[in-house]
Design a protein around this motif. Structure first.
Motif, PDB file in Angstrom:
ATOM      1  N   ALA A  56       1.392  -9.459  -4.381  1.00 12.81           N
ATOM      2  CA  ALA A  56       0.229 -10.340  -4.492  1.00 12.81           C
ATOM      3  C   ALA A  56      -1.048  -9.668  -4.006  1.00 12.81           C
ATOM      4  N   ILE A  57      -0.918  -8.737  -3.053  1.00 14.49           N
ATOM      5  CA  ILE A  57      -2.084  -8.089  -2.437  1.00 14.49           C
ATOM      6  C   ILE A  57      -1.829  -6.589  -2.373  1.00 14.49           C
ATOM      7  N   VAL A  58      -2.777  -5.813  -2.824  1.00 12.59           N
ATOM      8  CA  VAL A  58      -2.648  -4.351  -2.796  1.00 12.59           C
ATOM      9  C   VAL A  58      -3.866  -3.761  -2.096  1.00 12.59           C
ATOM     10  N   ILE A  59      -3.626  -2.811  -1.201  1.00 11.24           N
ATOM     11  CA  ILE A  59      -4.701  -2.084  -0.522  1.00 11.24           C
ATOM     12  C   ILE A  59      -4.664  -0.639  -0.994  1.00 11.24           C
ATOM     13  N   MET A  60      -5.790  -0.147  -1.475  1.00 12.11           N
ATOM     14  CA  MET A  60      -5.823   1.225  -2.001  1.00 12.11           C
ATOM     15  C   MET A  60      -7.254   1.745  -2.053  1.00 12.11           C
ATOM     16  N   PRO A  61      -7.416   3.070  -2.110  1.00  8.64           N
ATOM     17  CA  PRO A  61      -8.758   3.635  -2.327  1.00  8.64           C
ATOM     18  C   PRO A  61      -9.107   3.574  -3.811  1.00  8.64           C
ATOM     19  N   LEU A  62     -10.388   3.721  -4.103  1.00  9.39           N
ATOM     20  CA  LEU A  62     -10.851   3.656  -5.489  1.00  9.39           C
ATOM     21  C   LEU A  62     -10.175   4.714  -6.359  1.00  9.39           C
ATOM     22  N   SER A  63      -9.922   5.900  -5.797  1.00  9.27           N
ATOM     23  CA  SER A  63      -9.285   6.963  -6.584  1.00  9.27           C
ATOM     24  C   SER A  63      -7.878   6.563  -7.047  1.00  9.27           C
ATOM     25  N   SER A  64      -7.163   5.771  -6.250  1.00  5.28           N
ATOM     26  CA  SER A  64      -5.848   5.273  -6.659  1.00  5.28           C
ATOM     27  C   SER A  64      -5.992   4.145  -7.676  1.00  5.28           C
ATOM     28  N   PHE A  86       0.874  -1.178   0.000  1.00  8.16           N
ATOM     29  CA  PHE A  86       0.000   0.000   0.000  1.00  8.16           C
ATOM     30  C   PHE A  86       0.908   1.223   0.000  1.00  8.16           C
ATOM     31  N   ALA A  87       0.361   2.346  -0.402  1.00 10.01           N
ATOM     32  CA  ALA A  87       1.155   3.574  -0.515  1.00 10.01           C
ATOM     33  C   ALA A  87       1.283   4.225   0.862  1.00 10.01           C
ATOM     34  N   GLY A  88       2.121   3.633   1.724  1.00 17.89           N
ATOM     35  CA  GLY A  88       2.251   4.100   3.102  1.00 17.89           C
ATOM     36  C   GLY A  88       2.932   5.440   3.263  1.00 17.89           C
ATOM     37  N   GLY A  89       3.535   5.957   2.201  1.00 24.95           N
ATOM     38  CA  GLY A  89       4.102   7.301   2.259  1.00 24.95           C
ATOM     39  C   GLY A  89       3.038   8.373   2.194  1.00 24.95           C
ATOM     40  N   ASN A  90       1.850   7.996   1.765  1.00 23.70           N
ATOM     41  CA  ASN A  90       0.704   8.906   1.739  1.00 23.70           C
ATOM     42  C   ASN A  90      -0.065   8.720   3.043  1.00 23.70           C
ATOM     43  N   SER A  91      -0.161   9.764   3.833  1.00 26.41           N
ATOM     44  CA  SER A  91      -0.760   9.639   5.163  1.00 26.41           C
ATOM     45  C   SER A  91      -2.223   9.221   5.115  1.00 26.41           C
ATOM     46  N   LEU A 146       2.098   1.240  -8.572  1.00 29.40           N
ATOM     47  CA  LEU A 146       1.878   0.920  -9.985  1.00 29.40           C
ATOM     48  C   LEU A 146       3.040   0.111 -10.548  1.00 29.40           C
ATOM     49  N   SER A 147       4.257   0.512 -10.217  1.00 31.77           N
ATOM     50  CA  SER A 147       5.436  -0.204 -10.709  1.00 31.77           C
ATOM     51  C   SER A 147       5.446  -1.653 -10.215  1.00 31.77           C
ATOM     52  N   PHE A 148       5.174  -1.853  -8.930  1.00 38.44           N
ATOM     53  CA  PHE A 148       5.161  -3.204  -8.373  1.00 38.44           C
ATOM     54  C   PHE A 148       4.055  -4.052  -9.009  1.00 38.44           C
ATOM     55  N   MET A 149       2.886  -3.449  -9.224  1.00 38.10           N
ATOM     56  CA  MET A 149       1.788  -4.183  -9.842  1.00 38.10           C
ATOM     57  C   MET A 149       2.115  -4.531 -11.296  1.00 38.10           C
ATOM     58  N   PRO A 155       9.825  -2.848   4.475  1.00 37.78           N
ATOM     59  CA  PRO A 155       9.743  -1.637   5.315  1.00 37.78           C
ATOM     60  C   PRO A 155       9.531  -0.379   4.472  1.00 37.78           C
ATOM     61  N   GLU A 156      10.009  -0.422   3.224  1.00 38.74           N
ATOM     62  CA  GLU A 156       9.869   0.736   2.333  1.00 38.74           C
ATOM     63  C   GLU A 156       8.420   1.042   1.974  1.00 38.74           C
ATOM     64  N   VAL A 157       7.514   0.117   2.279  1.00 37.83           N
ATOM     65  CA  VAL A 157       6.090   0.360   2.031  1.00 37.83           C
ATOM     66  C   VAL A 157       5.646   1.665   2.675  1.00 37.83           C
ATOM     67  N   PHE A 158       6.259   1.995   3.821  1.00 36.06           N
ATOM     68  CA  PHE A 158       5.835   3.189   4.555  1.00 36.06           C
ATOM     69  C   PHE A 158       6.378   4.491   3.953  1.00 36.06           C
ATOM     70  N   LYS A 159       7.102   4.349   2.833  1.00 39.39           N
ATOM     71  CA  LYS A 159       7.556   5.521   2.088  1.00 39.39           C
ATOM     72  C   LYS A 159       6.952   5.565   0.685  1.00 39.39           C
ATOM     73  N   MET A 160       6.217   4.540   0.315  1.00 40.09           N
ATOM     74  CA  MET A 160       5.779   4.383  -1.073  1.00 40.09           C
ATOM     75  C   MET A 160       4.646   5.325  -1.458  1.00 40.09           C
ATOM     76  N   SER A 161       4.626   5.629  -2.760  1.00 45.92           N
ATOM     77  CA  SER A 161       3.583   6.463  -3.362  1.00 45.92           C
ATOM     78  C   SER A 161       2.743   5.598  -4.301  1.00 45.92           C
ATOM     79  N   ASP A 162       1.686   6.179  -4.859  1.00 40.14           N
ATOM     80  CA  ASP A 162       0.875   5.460  -5.841  1.00 40.14           C
ATOM     81  C   ASP A 162       1.716   5.035  -7.043  1.00 40.14           C
ATOM     82  N   GLU A 163       2.689   5.855  -7.432  1.00 38.95           N
ATOM     83  CA  GLU A 163       3.543   5.514  -8.573  1.00 38.95           C
ATOM     84  C   GLU A 163       4.381   4.271  -8.276  1.00 38.95           C
ATOM     85  N   ASP A 164       4.855   4.145  -7.040  1.00 40.55           N
ATOM     86  CA  ASP A 164       5.604   2.948  -6.656  1.00 40.55           C
ATOM     87  C   ASP A 164       4.711   1.710  -6.715  1.00 40.55           C
TER      88      ASP A 164
END
Length: 295
Positions: free
Chosen positions: A155-163, A63-68, A146-149, A135-144
């Motif tokens: 295998a599992i992604v948590i995100m809001p519909l807007s992302s 998940f994009a943990g860099g986004n509060s 996207l790259s992993f996906m 651990p880097e999950v807590f710094k990740m952005s939506d762009e990160d």
């Protein structure tokens, strides 16, 4: 409502929503095939998939943990799935009242098995320590994310519909949401509580009339009319606030509207429900990051 004069909002009867931006968990279909796992009906199934996926994924959970807002949304989804609607609402009030040493507050929540954040914090710490997520999950952005996906590194992604809307169709079609994978009619996250006692964690985009002039009233009425709701859903990709009487652009927004209606409604994430001050929200989110990484 961050930065808004909340005294103005003492009478909330004129504030009404027009779009939902719900959180969801997405599961990579090829990971399910490789691990021979068909269903996700519990957190045990969720973590079994993460464990088995470590063999071929650098970070099975993402998940994009860099986004509060996203981080606190994940914390909210975990909390709601374990404690249900009523206790979740009490939790948001408890967090709002903390308003001080958040590190101490999180330590107390972590050590008290009856606390609202107990399961959220313990799950996140466990996922990090069991190498279910970097651990880097807590710094990740939506762009990160996207790259992993795109390169099938999760295998599992948590995100809001807007992302979700930012992910190209050729990438996101390789993932399924929880309602599609559950025999137990789970909503977007597993849980042992009946759907009647649960809710969808979703920011609600609201309209707040700033005067009672006829022009404002007519504009507000138009914003929540079926025709405008349908257009807003099509343009934003979010789910309409109206339950039944307008069309949605695709299955994701239609499913979100359905599950909000089928469950106990929508609850706003901690970031929106517990904080009206952006700085305090960011301070709390940073305390969550630091606490989990330190365990």
């Amino acid at each position: 409502l961050e930065g808004f004069d909340t005294n103005y909002l003492e009478d909330m009867s004129h504030m009404f929503g027009f779009s939902f931006d719900g959180f969801e968990s997405l599961y990579r279909t090829s990971a399910l095939e490789i691990t021979k796992q068909k269903d996700i009906d519990s957190w045990g199934d969720f973590e079994k998939l993460a464990e088995r996926s470590k063999e071929f994924c650098p970070s099975p959970i993402l998940f994009a943990g860099g986004n509060s807002d996203t981080l606190l949304g994940v914390v909210s989804c975990l909390a709601e799935s374990f404690i249900g609607t009523k206790n979740y609402e009490e939790l948001t009030e408890t967090i709002a009242a903390a308003n001080g040493d958040y590190s101490k507050f999180l330590e107390e929540q972590y050590n008290d098995s009856s606390s609202g954040l107990y399961e959220s914090l313990h799950r996140l710490v466990s996922w990090k320590n069991r190498n279910f997520m970097l651990p880097e999950v807590f710094k990740m952005s939506d762009e990160d994310i996207l790259s992993f996906m795109t390169y099938q590194n999760t295998a599992i992604v948590i995100m809001p519909l807007s992302s979700h809307r930012k992910i190209p169709n050729d990438v996101v079609r390789g993932f399924k949401s929880l309602p599609e994978l559950s025999n137990e009619k789970q909503i977007y996250f597993p849980g042992n509580i009946s759907i009647a006692e649960r809710a969808v964690i979703s920011p609600v985009i609201c309209l707040i009339p700033l005067s009672d002039s006829i022009v404002v009233k007519k504009t507000g009425a138009k914003m929540v009319s079926p025709a405008t709701q349908e257009k807003l859903a099509r343009e934003t990709g979010l789910a309409p606030f109206l339950a039944t009487n307008c069309r949605t652009p695709d299955i994701q927004s239609d499913d979100l509207r359905y599950w909000i209606a089928a469950s106990n409604g929508a609850l706003t994430p901690i970031g929106q429900s517990s904080f009206s001050d952006r700085n305090k929200k960011e301070e709390f989110a940073e305390a969550v990051r630091n606490f989990i990484l330190a365990q």
